[in-house]
Design a protein around this motif. Structure first.
Motif, PDB file in Angstrom:
ATOM      1  N   ALA A  18      -2.633 -10.017   8.987  1.00 44.53           N
ATOM      2  CA  ALA A  18      -1.081  -9.712   8.175  1.00 44.53           C
ATOM      3  C   ALA A  18      -1.479 -10.085   7.033  1.00 44.53           C
ATOM      4  CB  ALA A  18       0.095 -10.278   8.696  1.00 44.53           C
ATOM      5  N   ILE A  19      -2.199 -11.589   6.946  1.00 46.61           N
ATOM      6  CA  ILE A  19      -2.832 -12.202   5.763  1.00 46.61           C
ATOM      7  C   ILE A  19      -3.735 -11.395   4.851  1.00 46.61           C
ATOM      8  CG2 ILE A  19      -3.335 -14.691   4.955  1.00 46.61           C
ATOM      9  CD1 ILE A  19      -1.690 -15.565   6.577  1.00 46.61           C
ATOM     10  N   LEU A  20      -4.707 -11.283   6.055  1.00 46.61           N
ATOM     11  CA  LEU A  20      -5.807 -10.981   5.691  1.00 46.61           C
ATOM     12  C   LEU A  20      -5.307  -9.088   4.289  1.00 46.61           C
ATOM     13  CD1 LEU A  20      -9.355 -10.845   5.042  1.00 46.61           C
ATOM     14  CD2 LEU A  20      -9.308  -9.653   7.459  1.00 46.61           C
ATOM     15  N   ALA A  21      -5.097  -8.852   5.659  1.00 47.93           N
ATOM     16  CA  ALA A  21      -4.707  -7.175   4.230  1.00 47.93           C
ATOM     17  C   ALA A  21      -3.953  -6.809   4.035  1.00 47.93           C
ATOM     18  CB  ALA A  21      -3.829  -6.642   5.831  1.00 47.93           C
ATOM     19  N   ILE A  22      -2.502  -8.300   3.563  1.00 52.92           N
ATOM     20  CA  ILE A  22      -1.967  -8.269   2.557  1.00 52.92           C
ATOM     21  C   ILE A  22      -2.849  -8.768   1.438  1.00 52.92           C
ATOM     22  CG2 ILE A  22       0.100 -10.032   1.032  1.00 52.92           C
ATOM     23  CD1 ILE A  22       1.180  -9.566   3.515  1.00 52.92           C
ATOM     24  N   SER A  23      -3.877  -9.534   1.294  1.00 61.79           N
ATOM     25  CA  SER A  23      -4.475 -10.054   0.684  1.00 61.79           C
ATOM     26  C   SER A  23      -5.990  -9.195  -0.138  1.00 61.79           C
ATOM     27  CB  SER A  23      -5.373 -11.757   0.550  1.00 61.79           C
ATOM     28  OG  SER A  23      -4.890 -12.549   1.512  1.00 61.79           O
ATOM     29  N   LEU A  24      -6.852  -8.569   0.665  1.00 63.55           N
ATOM     30  CA  LEU A  24      -7.183  -7.350   0.471  1.00 63.55           C
ATOM     31  C   LEU A  24      -6.526  -5.760  -0.325  1.00 63.55           C
ATOM     32  CD1 LEU A  24     -10.188  -6.189   0.481  1.00 63.55           C
ATOM     33  CD2 LEU A  24      -9.374  -5.271   3.399  1.00 63.55           C
ATOM     34  N   ALA A  25      -5.138  -6.225   0.200  1.00 65.90           N
ATOM     35  CA  ALA A  25      -4.159  -4.886  -0.438  1.00 65.90           C
ATOM     36  C   ALA A  25      -4.327  -5.401  -2.215  1.00 65.90           C
ATOM     37  CB  ALA A  25      -2.963  -5.032   0.238  1.00 65.90           C
ATOM     38  N   VAL A  26      -3.675  -7.002  -2.076  1.00 71.20           N
ATOM     39  CA  VAL A  26      -3.490  -7.958  -3.555  1.00 71.20           C
ATOM     40  C   VAL A  26      -4.969  -7.260  -4.471  1.00 71.20           C
ATOM     41  CG1 VAL A  26      -3.198  -9.323  -4.638  1.00 71.20           C
ATOM     42  CG2 VAL A  26      -1.714  -8.968  -3.063  1.00 71.20           C
ATOM     43  N   PHE A  29      -5.320  -3.490  -5.432  1.00 70.76           N
ATOM     44  CA  PHE A  29      -3.745  -3.551  -6.428  1.00 70.76           C
ATOM     45  C   PHE A  29      -4.950  -3.693  -8.202  1.00 70.76           C
ATOM     46  CE2 PHE A  29      -0.650  -3.902  -8.814  1.00 70.76           C
ATOM     47  CZ  PHE A  29      -0.287  -2.833  -8.808  1.00 70.76           C
ATOM     48  N   LYS A  30      -4.843  -5.442  -8.173  1.00 73.33           N
ATOM     49  CA  LYS A  30      -5.769  -5.653  -8.681  1.00 73.33           C
ATOM     50  C   LYS A  30      -7.085  -5.003  -9.523  1.00 73.33           C
ATOM     51  CE  LYS A  30      -3.644 -10.110  -8.377  1.00 73.33           C
ATOM     52  NZ  LYS A  30      -4.016 -11.825  -8.797  1.00 73.33           N
ATOM     53  N   ALA A  31      -7.414  -4.643  -8.324  1.00 73.63           N
ATOM     54  CA  ALA A  31      -9.108  -4.103  -8.558  1.00 73.63           C
ATOM     55  C   ALA A  31      -8.721  -2.677  -9.614  1.00 73.63           C
ATOM     56  CB  ALA A  31     -10.127  -3.900  -7.775  1.00 73.63           C
ATOM     57  N   GLY A  32      -8.245  -1.682  -9.017  1.00 72.61           N
ATOM     58  CA  GLY A  32      -7.203  -0.518  -9.482  1.00 72.61           C
ATOM     59  C   GLY A  32      -7.137  -0.813 -10.690  1.00 72.61           C
TER      60      GLY A  32
END
Length: 135
Positions: A18-26, A29-32
């Motif tokens: 879950a932490i990895l998925a949240i970090s990856l999502a952040v 999102f920033k790369a976007g």
């Protein structure tokens, strides 16, 4: 509630995922947002290049006209300068004539001064008349 070792390991793995998925999502999102800003920057660069190209074209046309006028002016100056060549030749010839006259006057003076030492003033007058008639 008793948790077994496997359940604790599964719970830790689920929390880590879950932490990895949240970090990856952040990160995604920033790369976007970075890609969005990059697209905006590229659009502005393209607009600037278009404006610069138009300005450069106008500038090149003006420079070409200026070079054509400069060539015309330079050809005119060269033509007029070539017309002064006979003047400078005449001035050079005049300088040579004056130099020759100075040499003749110097020779006459030298000969007359030598004659004055030898003879009388009547002889000098006659010699001056002879020398001047030869010139």
């Amino acid at each position: 509630m008793n948790l077994t070792g496997g359940e604790i390991a599964g719970l830790i793995a689920a929390i880590a995922f879950a932490i990895l998925a949240i970090s990856l999502a952040v990160v995604i999102f920033k790369a976007g947002s970075v890609i969005g800003e990059l697209n905006t920057t590229i659009d502005e660069v393209n607009k600037t290049i278009t404006v610069l190209t138009k300005n450069t074209d106008h500038l090149l046309i003006e420079v070409e006209g200026l070079l054509n006028k400069s060539n015309t002016t330079l050809n005119d100056v060269n033509g007029k300068l070539s017309l002064t060549d006979p003047l400078f030749k005449a001035v050079g010839d005049l300088g040579l004539s004056v130099s020759e006259l100075n040499n003749a006057t110097k020779n006459l003076t030298t000969q007359l001064s030598g004659s004055a030492k030898k003879g009388s003033t009547i002889g000098i007058s006659r010699k001056v008349g002879e020398k001047v008639s030869r010139l």
